[in-house]
Design a protein around this motif. Structure first.
Motif, short mmCIF file in Angstrom:
data_model
loop_
_atom_site.label_atom_id
_atom_site.label_comp_id
_atom_site.label_asym_id
_atom_site.label_seq_id
_atom_site.Cartn_x
_atom_site.Cartn_y
_atom_site.Cartn_z
N UNK A 103 -3.96 -7.20 3.57
CA UNK A 103 -4.87 -6.05 3.44
C UNK A 103 -4.74 -5.11 4.64
N UNK A 104 -4.69 -5.67 5.85
CA UNK A 104 -4.53 -4.84 7.06
C UNK A 104 -3.19 -4.11 7.06
N UNK A 105 -2.13 -4.80 6.63
CA UNK A 105 -0.80 -4.17 6.59
C UNK A 105 -0.78 -2.98 5.65
N UNK A 106 -1.54 -3.06 4.57
CA UNK A 106 -1.58 -1.96 3.60
C UNK A 106 -2.55 -0.86 4.04
N UNK A 107 -3.78 -1.22 4.36
CA UNK A 107 -4.81 -0.22 4.62
C UNK A 107 -4.74 0.38 6.02
N UNK A 108 -4.60 -0.46 7.02
CA UNK A 108 -4.66 0.03 8.40
C UNK A 108 -3.29 0.45 8.92
N UNK A 109 -2.32 -0.45 8.82
CA UNK A 109 -1.00 -0.18 9.39
C UNK A 109 -0.12 0.67 8.48
N UNK A 110 -0.42 0.66 7.18
CA UNK A 110 0.39 1.38 6.19
C UNK A 110 1.86 1.02 6.32
N UNK A 111 2.12 -0.28 6.46
CA UNK A 111 3.48 -0.75 6.74
C UNK A 111 4.17 -1.41 5.56
N UNK A 112 3.55 -1.39 4.38
CA UNK A 112 4.14 -2.03 3.20
C UNK A 112 4.72 -0.96 2.27
N UNK A 113 5.97 -1.19 1.86
CA UNK A 113 6.61 -0.32 0.87
C UNK A 113 7.18 -1.17 -0.25
N UNK A 114 7.10 -0.66 -1.45
CA UNK A 114 7.71 -1.29 -2.60
C UNK A 114 8.69 -0.28 -3.18
N UNK A 115 9.96 -0.67 -3.24
CA UNK A 115 11.02 0.22 -3.73
C UNK A 115 10.99 1.56 -2.99
N UNK A 116 10.82 1.50 -1.68
CA UNK A 116 10.81 2.65 -0.77
C UNK A 116 9.58 3.54 -0.89
N UNK A 117 8.65 3.22 -1.79
CA UNK A 117 7.42 4.00 -1.93
C UNK A 117 6.30 3.29 -1.17
N UNK A 118 5.58 4.05 -0.35
CA UNK A 118 4.51 3.47 0.45
C UNK A 118 3.40 2.93 -0.44
N UNK A 119 2.99 1.71 -0.17
CA UNK A 119 1.89 1.08 -0.90
C UNK A 119 0.59 1.51 -0.22
#
Length: 76
Positions: A26-42
């Motif tokens: 959850x932190x990686x997605x909401x706070x850090x914005x560090x997750x991508x799926x197929x190059x699109x930011x989650x």
């Protein structure tokens, strides 16, 4: 079968071992914005990942941060 129905992004990241817990995911997605799926930011923890997102019907690219990139092959 899970991906045909859709699997939550938090569950996927945790089950694959990219994150140690749902909280870390959850932190990686909401706070850090560090997750991508197929190059699109989650941008949402409510995202459901399914087979429609896969390249050639069987590959997903997941990225955590700049250096951690993974190609996931989906098998039956």
């Amino acid at each position: 079968d899970k991906l045909q129905q859709g699997i939550g992004i938090l569950t996927l990241l945790t089950e694959l071992g990219l994150t140690k817990s749902y909280g870390e995911a959850r932190r990686a997605i909401e706070k850090d914005k560090s997750i991508r799926i197929n190059a699109a930011k989650c941008e949402s923890t409510d995202l459901e990942v399914n087979l429609d997102m896969a390249f050639y019907g069987k590959y997903l690219q997941l990225q955590k941060g700049k250096k951690n990139k993974f190609i996931i092959e989906l098998v039956d």
